[in-house]
Design a protein around this motif. Structure first.
Motif, mmCIF file in Angstrom:
data_model
loop_
_atom_site.group_PDB
_atom_site.id
_atom_site.type_symbol
_atom_site.label_atom_id
_atom_site.label_comp_id
_atom_site.label_asym_id
_atom_site.label_seq_id
_atom_site.Cartn_x
_atom_site.Cartn_y
_atom_site.Cartn_z
ATOM 1 N N ALA A 1 0.840 -1.210 0.000
ATOM 2 C CA ALA A 1 0.000 0.000 0.000
ATOM 3 C C ALA A 1 0.860 1.239 0.000
ATOM 4 O O ALA A 1 0.611 2.199 -0.709
ATOM 5 N N ARG A 2 1.926 1.218 0.817
ATOM 6 C CA ARG A 2 2.819 2.366 0.921
ATOM 7 C C ARG A 2 3.499 2.636 -0.425
ATOM 8 O O ARG A 2 3.601 3.759 -0.856
ATOM 9 N N GLN A 3 3.906 1.434 -1.027
ATOM 10 C CA GLN A 3 4.556 1.523 -2.340
ATOM 11 C C GLN A 3 3.633 2.172 -3.366
ATOM 12 O O GLN A 3 3.998 3.075 -4.093
ATOM 13 N N ASP A 4 2.388 1.689 -3.352
ATOM 14 C CA ASP A 4 1.377 2.212 -4.299
ATOM 15 C C ASP A 4 1.210 3.719 -4.149
ATOM 16 O O ASP A 4 1.168 4.457 -5.124
ATOM 17 N N THR A 5 1.124 4.105 -2.905
ATOM 18 C CA THR A 5 0.916 5.511 -2.612
ATOM 19 C C THR A 5 2.068 6.330 -3.189
ATOM 20 O O THR A 5 1.859 7.356 -3.831
ATOM 21 N N THR A 6 3.305 5.803 -2.972
ATOM 22 C CA THR A 6 4.496 6.499 -3.432
ATOM 23 C C THR A 6 4.494 6.634 -4.955
ATOM 24 O O THR A 6 4.682 7.717 -5.498
ATOM 25 N N VAL A 7 4.197 5.472 -5.579
ATOM 26 C CA VAL A 7 4.146 5.467 -7.057
ATOM 27 C C VAL A 7 3.100 6.484 -7.548
ATOM 28 O O VAL A 7 3.336 7.302 -8.402
ATOM 29 N N GLY A 8 1.964 6.360 -6.869
ATOM 30 C CA GLY A 8 0.855 7.256 -7.264
ATOM 31 C C GLY A 8 1.230 8.713 -7.130
ATOM 32 O O GLY A 8 0.953 9.521 -7.998
ATOM 33 N N ARG A 9 1.891 9.101 -6.061
ATOM 34 C CA ARG A 9 2.223 10.509 -5.842
ATOM 35 C C ARG A 9 3.184 11.026 -6.916
ATOM 36 O O ARG A 9 3.020 12.116 -7.432
ATOM 37 N N ILE A 10 4.206 10.120 -7.226
ATOM 38 C CA ILE A 10 5.200 10.541 -8.207
ATOM 39 C C ILE A 10 4.565 10.665 -9.597
ATOM 40 O O ILE A 10 4.770 11.640 -10.317
ATOM 41 N N GLY A 11 3.712 9.681 -9.926
ATOM 42 C CA GLY A 11 3.100 9.640 -11.265
ATOM 43 C C GLY A 11 1.991 10.632 -11.458
ATOM 44 O O GLY A 11 1.605 10.922 -12.581
ATOM 45 N N GLN A 12 1.479 11.212 -10.373
ATOM 46 C CA GLN A 12 0.347 12.136 -10.468
ATOM 47 C C GLN A 12 0.729 13.399 -11.253
ATOM 48 O O GLN A 12 1.773 13.986 -11.018
ATOM 49 N N PRO A 13 -0.077 13.814 -12.218
ATOM 50 C CA PRO A 13 0.234 15.062 -12.904
ATOM 51 C C PRO A 13 0.006 16.231 -11.949
ATOM 52 O O PRO A 13 -0.799 16.133 -11.038
ATOM 53 N N TYR A 14 0.709 17.364 -12.219
ATOM 54 C CA TYR A 14 0.569 18.522 -11.334
ATOM 55 C C TYR A 14 -0.808 19.145 -11.551
ATOM 56 O O TYR A 14 -1.205 19.479 -12.664
ATOM 57 N N VAL A 15 -1.529 19.228 -10.472
ATOM 58 C CA VAL A 15 -2.881 19.793 -10.567
ATOM 59 C C VAL A 15 -2.966 21.009 -9.651
ATOM 60 O O VAL A 15 -2.553 20.954 -8.502
ATOM 61 N N ILE A 16 -3.439 22.123 -10.192
ATOM 62 C CA ILE A 16 -3.587 23.338 -9.387
ATOM 63 C C ILE A 16 -4.740 23.111 -8.426
ATOM 64 O O ILE A 16 -5.789 22.597 -8.842
ATOM 65 N N PRO A 17 -4.562 23.494 -7.189
ATOM 66 C CA PRO A 17 -5.671 23.316 -6.246
ATOM 67 C C PRO A 17 -6.895 24.104 -6.718
ATOM 68 O O PRO A 17 -6.769 25.133 -7.384
ATOM 69 N N ARG A 18 -8.071 23.554 -6.381
ATOM 70 C CA ARG A 18 -9.336 24.135 -6.824
ATOM 71 C C ARG A 18 -9.447 25.643 -6.561
ATOM 72 O O ARG A 18 -9.868 26.397 -7.427
ATOM 73 N N GLN A 19 -9.043 26.051 -5.351
ATOM 74 C CA GLN A 19 -9.147 27.451 -4.944
ATOM 75 C C GLN A 19 -8.366 28.354 -5.898
ATOM 76 O O GLN A 19 -8.878 29.344 -6.401
ATOM 77 N N LYS A 20 -7.117 27.925 -6.184
ATOM 78 C CA LYS A 20 -6.225 28.700 -7.050
ATOM 79 C C LYS A 20 -6.786 28.769 -8.481
ATOM 80 O O LYS A 20 -6.737 29.796 -9.150
ATOM 81 N N GLN A 21 -7.319 27.626 -8.920
ATOM 82 C CA GLN A 21 -7.870 27.506 -10.276
ATOM 83 C C GLN A 21 -8.982 28.543 -10.483
ATOM 84 O O GLN A 21 -9.030 29.250 -11.473
ATOM 85 N N LYS A 22 -9.854 28.648 -9.501
ATOM 86 C CA LYS A 22 -11.009 29.535 -9.551
ATOM 87 C C LYS A 22 -10.534 30.994 -9.651
ATOM 88 O O LYS A 22 -11.017 31.770 -10.479
ATOM 89 N N ARG A 23 -9.515 31.333 -8.811
ATOM 90 C CA ARG A 23 -9.017 32.699 -8.749
ATOM 91 C C ARG A 23 -8.413 33.105 -10.106
ATOM 92 O O ARG A 23 -8.638 34.190 -10.601
ATOM 93 N N SER A 24 -7.664 32.186 -10.699
ATOM 94 C CA SER A 24 -7.016 32.491 -11.971
ATOM 95 C C SER A 24 -8.040 32.678 -13.087
ATOM 96 O O SER A 24 -7.869 33.508 -13.964
ATOM 97 N N ARG A 25 -9.113 31.910 -13.034
ATOM 98 C CA ARG A 25 -10.171 32.056 -14.049
ATOM 99 C C ARG A 25 -10.843 33.432 -13.911
ATOM 100 O O ARG A 25 -11.123 34.114 -14.888
ATOM 101 N N VAL A 26 -11.047 33.868 -12.659
ATOM 102 C CA VAL A 26 -11.666 35.178 -12.399
ATOM 103 C C VAL A 26 -10.752 36.283 -12.941
ATOM 104 O O VAL A 26 -11.198 37.207 -13.611
#
Ligand SMILES: [Zn+2]
Length: 212
Positions: free
Chosen positions: A6-31
């Motif tokens: 499980a720990r391994q999976d989590t690690t793999v998942g974190r590294i492989g995850q694309p960079y996503v702007i947090p929702r709050q920031k996303q909203k502000r930039s659109r405004v």
């Protein structure tokens, strides 16, 4: 062992995850993007409005602007023609010897009798004569033999009245003012229509109507 996996999976998942702007920031930039776009649109609209509401340039021959006069005023021309016709009917032939005069021509005439030979025929320089605004004409009498004369006593139609003064009288009835009535410098061949404008008005760009 489930835990390390499980720990391994989590690690793999974190590294492989694309960079996503947090929702709050996303909203502000659109405004922010929307605000910038609105600002551009508003500025563009205001610019268009300025361009559209800009006053149209004055026409070249505007009668109220300081347009350069290049010829006799049409009303004055018509009245001068009427004067020739009317005097012709009573046996007096006249010649319009001068009408519109440019400022340069006026300055040259001013030199006559001063820095140049001849008789003084005007006391004003360029821009100070009604001739310069197409509002004056000068006349002379024409004898049957074709001689052009400035004889104010000549009575060619033999009616007991000087032809010159008969012309002046007809001109006044047509609305002309006569230079012979001036007190400072008598200009006997001169007829003018000022339309209520002083030379200063004309110098300041005021122009009488071109049509009645
Ligand atoms: Zn004149």
């Amino acid at each position: 062992m489930p835990e390390p996996l499980a720990r391994q999976d989590t690690t793999v998942g974190r590294i492989g995850q694309p960079y996503v702007i947090p929702r709050q920031k996303q909203k502000r930039s659109r405004v922010m993007t929307s605000l910038v776009l609105i600002a551009i649109i508003v500025m563009g609209w205001r610019w268009m409005d300025t361009v559209q509401n800009r006053p149209a340039p004055a026409p070249e021959q505007s009668q109220t602007g300081s347009a350069t006069v290049t010829g006799l005023n049409p009303i004055v021309a018509k009245k001068a023609d009427a004067l020739v016709a009317q005097t012709g009917k009573i046996g007096i032939k006249i010649l319009i010897t001068d009408d519109f005069r440019s400022s340069e021509e006026q300055n040259a005439l001013y030199k006559q009798g001063r820095s140049k030979p001849g008789q003084v025929v005007t006391n004003v320089k360029g821009g100070a004569s009604y001739h310069n605004y197409g509002l004056a004409v000068d006349f002379a009498l024409v004898k049957p033999d074709g001689d052009v004369i400035w004889d104010m006593k000549y009575d060619g139609n033999d009616n007991g009245r000087a032809d010159w003064m008969e012309v002046v009288s007809a001109a006044k009835k047509l609305g002309f003012a006569w230079g012979g009535d001036w007190t400072s410098f008598k200009d006997y061949p001169h007829l003018q229509m000022d339309f209520g404008y002083s030379i200063k008005d004309l110098q300041n760009g005021k122009r009488p109507p071109a049509t009645e």
